[in-house]
Motif scaffolding. Sequence first.
Motif, PDB file in Angstrom:
ATOM      1  N   SER A   1       9.843  -3.071  -4.849  1.00 26.02           N
ATOM      2  CA  SER A   1       9.326  -1.693  -4.839  1.00 26.02           C
ATOM      3  C   SER A   1      10.477  -0.733  -4.545  1.00 26.02           C
ATOM      4  CB  SER A   1       8.226  -1.540  -3.775  1.00 26.02           C
ATOM      5  OG  SER A   1       7.176  -2.453  -3.993  1.00 26.02           O
ATOM      6  N   PRO A   2      11.303  -0.435  -5.543  1.00 25.28           N
ATOM      7  CA  PRO A   2      12.483   0.418  -5.314  1.00 25.28           C
ATOM      8  C   PRO A   2      12.154   1.804  -4.793  1.00 25.28           C
ATOM      9  CG  PRO A   2      12.092   0.077  -7.674  1.00 25.28           C
ATOM     10  CD  PRO A   2      11.224  -0.895  -6.942  1.00 25.28           C
ATOM     11  N   ALA A   3      10.931   2.287  -5.023  1.00 26.10           N
ATOM     12  CA  ALA A   3      10.556   3.616  -4.523  1.00 26.10           C
ATOM     13  C   ALA A   3      10.617   3.664  -3.002  1.00 26.10           C
ATOM     14  CB  ALA A   3       9.158   3.992  -5.002  1.00 26.10           C
ATOM     15  N   VAL A   4      10.332   2.539  -2.356  1.00 28.37           N
ATOM     16  CA  VAL A   4      10.402   2.496  -0.888  1.00 28.37           C
ATOM     17  C   VAL A   4      11.844   2.663  -0.426  1.00 28.37           C
ATOM     18  CG1 VAL A   4       9.990   1.068   1.161  1.00 28.37           C
ATOM     19  CG2 VAL A   4       8.316   1.082  -0.713  1.00 28.37           C
TER      20      VAL A   4
ATOM     21  N   GLU B   1       1.422   6.746  -6.797  1.00 22.37           N
ATOM     22  CA  GLU B   1       0.285   7.598  -7.142  1.00 22.37           C
ATOM     23  C   GLU B   1       0.590   9.078  -6.925  1.00 22.37           C
ATOM     24  OE1 GLU B   1      -3.215   4.318  -6.035  1.00 22.37           O
ATOM     25  OE2 GLU B   1      -2.732   5.944  -4.653  1.00 22.37           O
ATOM     26  N   SER B   2       1.401   9.389  -5.912  1.00 22.43           N
ATOM     27  CA  SER B   2       1.713  10.790  -5.629  1.00 22.43           C
ATOM     28  C   SER B   2       2.819  11.320  -6.537  1.00 22.43           C
ATOM     29  CB  SER B   2       2.161  10.946  -4.167  1.00 22.43           C
ATOM     30  OG  SER B   2       3.474  10.432  -3.977  1.00 22.43           O
ATOM     31  N   GLY B   3       3.532  10.418  -7.191  1.00 20.31           N
ATOM     32  CA  GLY B   3       4.669  10.814  -8.003  1.00 20.31           C
ATOM     33  C   GLY B   3       5.948  10.943  -7.199  1.00 20.31           C
ATOM     34  N   GLY B   4       5.836  10.745  -5.859  1.00 20.64           N
ATOM     35  CA  GLY B   4       6.986  10.745  -4.981  1.00 20.64           C
ATOM     36  C   GLY B   4       7.669  12.093  -4.888  1.00 20.64           C
ATOM     37  N   PRO B   5       8.758  12.143  -4.169  1.00 14.96           N
ATOM     38  CA  PRO B   5       9.390  10.998  -3.510  1.00 14.96           C
ATOM     39  C   PRO B   5       8.767  10.637  -2.172  1.00 14.96           C
ATOM     40  CG  PRO B   5      10.696  12.952  -3.086  1.00 14.96           C
ATOM     41  CD  PRO B   5       9.569  13.379  -3.992  1.00 14.96           C
TER      42      PRO B   5
ATOM     43  N   ARG C   1       0.841  -1.203   0.000  1.00 14.36           N
ATOM     44  CA  ARG C   1       0.000   0.000   0.000  1.00 14.36           C
ATOM     45  C   ARG C   1       0.880   1.258   0.000  1.00 14.36           C
ATOM     46  NH1 ARG C   1      -5.264   1.336   2.149  1.00 14.36           N
ATOM     47  NH2 ARG C   1      -5.761  -0.874   1.817  1.00 14.36           N
ATOM     48  N   PHE C   2       1.917   1.237   0.816  1.00 15.21           N
ATOM     49  CA  PHE C   2       2.843   2.363   0.895  1.00 15.21           C
ATOM     50  C   PHE C   2       3.503   2.622  -0.453  1.00 15.21           C
ATOM     51  CE2 PHE C   2       7.302   3.605   2.490  1.00 15.21           C
ATOM     52  CZ  PHE C   2       7.023   4.962   2.451  1.00 15.21           C
ATOM     53  N   ALA C   3       3.956   1.569  -1.111  1.00 12.16           N
ATOM     54  CA  ALA C   3       4.582   1.721  -2.432  1.00 12.16           C
ATOM     55  C   ALA C   3       3.591   2.299  -3.437  1.00 12.16           C
ATOM     56  CB  ALA C   3       5.100   0.362  -2.913  1.00 12.16           C
ATOM     57  N   ARG C   4       2.328   1.908  -3.330  1.00  8.61           N
ATOM     58  CA  ARG C   4       1.309   2.440  -4.237  1.00  8.61           C
ATOM     59  C   ARG C   4       1.089   3.932  -3.990  1.00  8.61           C
ATOM     60  NH1 ARG C   4      -2.045  -1.273  -3.489  1.00  8.61           N
ATOM     61  NH2 ARG C   4      -3.735  -0.340  -2.263  1.00  8.61           N
TER      62      ARG C   4
ATOM     63  N   VAL D   1       5.043  10.478   0.504  1.00  5.63           N
ATOM     64  CA  VAL D   1       3.693   9.912   0.455  1.00  5.63           C
ATOM     65  C   VAL D   1       2.711  10.820  -0.269  1.00  5.63           C
ATOM     66  CG1 VAL D   1       1.718   9.242   1.873  1.00  5.63           C
ATOM     67  CG2 VAL D   1       4.009   8.463   2.505  1.00  5.63           C
ATOM     68  N   LEU D   2       2.795  12.129  -0.024  1.00  7.05           N
ATOM     69  CA  LEU D   2       1.863  13.061  -0.650  1.00  7.05           C
ATOM     70  C   LEU D   2       2.473  13.797  -1.842  1.00  7.05           C
ATOM     71  CD1 LEU D   2       0.090  14.619   2.475  1.00  7.05           C
ATOM     72  CD2 LEU D   2      -0.673  12.710   1.051  1.00  7.05           C
ATOM     73  N   GLY D   3       3.650  13.386  -2.244  1.00  3.80           N
ATOM     74  CA  GLY D   3       4.275  14.036  -3.396  1.00  3.80           C
ATOM     75  C   GLY D   3       5.651  14.563  -3.082  1.00  3.80           C
ATOM     76  N   ARG D   4       5.871  15.824  -3.383  1.00  2.00           N
ATOM     77  CA  ARG D   4       7.213  16.399  -3.286  1.00  2.00           C
ATOM     78  C   ARG D   4       7.610  16.803  -1.872  1.00  2.00           C
ATOM     79  NH1 ARG D   4       9.452  18.035  -8.004  1.00  2.00           N
ATOM     80  NH2 ARG D   4      10.568  19.758  -6.981  1.00  2.00           N
ATOM     81  N   THR D   5       6.623  16.908  -0.978  1.00  2.00           N
ATOM     82  CA  THR D   5       6.891  17.454   0.349  1.00  2.00           C
ATOM     83  C   THR D   5       6.674  16.416   1.446  1.00  2.00           C
ATOM     84  OG1 THR D   5       6.147  19.627  -0.436  1.00  2.00           O
ATOM     85  CG2 THR D   5       6.351  19.340   1.940  1.00  2.00           C
ATOM     86  N   LEU D   6       7.592  16.365   2.387  1.00  2.00           N
ATOM     87  CA  LEU D   6       7.481  15.493   3.554  1.00  2.00           C
ATOM     88  C   LEU D   6       6.250  15.876   4.371  1.00  2.00           C
ATOM     89  CD1 LEU D   6       9.232  13.346   5.269  1.00  2.00           C
ATOM     90  CD2 LEU D   6       9.869  15.334   6.635  1.00  2.00           C
ATOM     91  N   SER D   7       5.527  14.871   4.854  1.00  2.00           N
ATOM     92  CA  SER D   7       4.338  15.140   5.663  1.00  2.00           C
ATOM     93  C   SER D   7       4.309  14.222   6.878  1.00  2.00           C
ATOM     94  CB  SER D   7       3.064  14.928   4.831  1.00  2.00           C
ATOM     95  OG  SER D   7       2.820  13.542   4.639  1.00  2.00           O
ATOM     96  N   LEU D   8       3.309  14.437   7.722  1.00  2.00           N
ATOM     97  CA  LEU D   8       3.142  13.592   8.903  1.00  2.00           C
ATOM     98  C   LEU D   8       2.911  12.133   8.523  1.00  2.00           C
ATOM     99  CD1 LEU D   8       0.884  15.870  11.167  1.00  2.00           C
ATOM    100  CD2 LEU D   8       3.355  15.461  11.374  1.00  2.00           C
ATOM    101  N   ALA D   9       2.370  11.885   7.349  1.00  2.00           N
ATOM    102  CA  ALA D   9       2.165  10.496   6.918  1.00  2.00           C
ATOM    103  C   ALA D   9       3.498   9.782   6.743  1.00  2.00           C
ATOM    104  CB  ALA D   9       1.355  10.459   5.623  1.00  2.00           C
ATOM    105  N   ASP D  10       4.488  10.477   6.206  1.00  2.00           N
ATOM    106  CA  ASP D  10       5.818   9.890   6.065  1.00  2.00           C
ATOM    107  C   ASP D  10       6.419   9.581   7.437  1.00  2.00           C
ATOM    108  OD1 ASP D  10       6.565  10.212   3.049  1.00  2.00           O
ATOM    109  OD2 ASP D  10       5.759  12.164   3.622  1.00  2.00           O
ATOM    110  N   ILE D  11       6.250  10.525   8.365  1.00  2.00           N
ATOM    111  CA  ILE D  11       6.811  10.338   9.705  1.00  2.00           C
ATOM    112  C   ILE D  11       6.095   9.203  10.422  1.00  2.00           C
ATOM    113  CG2 ILE D  11       7.266  11.467  11.914  1.00  2.00           C
ATOM    114  CD1 ILE D  11       7.322  14.133  10.391  1.00  2.00           C
TER     115      ILE D  11
END
Length: 257
Positions: free
Chosen positions: A216-219, A179-183, A172-175, A185-195
């Motif tokens: 899943s190399p993105a992880v 979907e956000s385009g990375g890097p 799910r995390f890799a998806r 969880v929500l895209g270009r900016t670090l968020s509480l979801a990443d933490i």
Amino acid sequence: MSEYELYNAPQSTCSQRVRYTLHAKGLRFVEHKLDLFRGDQLKPDYLAINPNGVVPALVHNGTSVLDSSVIMEYLEDIHPEVAPLRPSDPLKVAEMRAKMRYIDEVPTPAVRVPSYNLAFLPHYQAMTEEEFLAVCESKPLRREFLLKMGRTGFPKAEMDEALGRLQRGVGRFARWLDESGGPFVLGRTLSLADIAIMPVIVRMDDINLGYLWASSPAVGRWLDLIRETDAFAATYYHGSLLTEKYPHLQSLKTTAA
């Protein structure tokens, strides 16, 4: 008295979330390191701060704020202008919170099973049955979890179920990253979801479960970026990883490599 006092444990994944958030926002705090195996979290003075008998607990100007996800959001509420960790768009905030709920429901509790079996079980095996049951009864939130583990560890079926949940969580995390385009969880900016998911991924890597994201190399790229942040180094001081606390785990990791 410091404005912020954090009661936590170095290896506690939930504590690591809050330490990272505090460091990411550049907030100074006094850290109280609790020894969970000595029962510091069950002593009357700590139970007066957190009656749940778990870490972490943040005391802000004398008032307790409990639960790691709540603490993270609280810090964002009172310091939204400092290193923002939440989107401005309400729909994106809702998306972030939904992801955090999933993290709290699936991978976070699942990683406790292999963690206890690999690292913490010897501590309980050294107890008598009476001592072990007394410890279980003293745990306001972890009683049933410890009773299920027992002094022989979680059985294979429990371990397999936990690994399955971790595999689904990683998928799910890799998806999300895709979907956000990375890097992040929500895209270009670090968020509480990443933490929120950071300690789970770090723990998995530490106890030889990194193979679960081999496809899943993105992880892996995400983990590298997180490790490069200043807040990561401050959060994961020596002794925060299980392999630093329990040498036998380091030998297993070396063997696996």
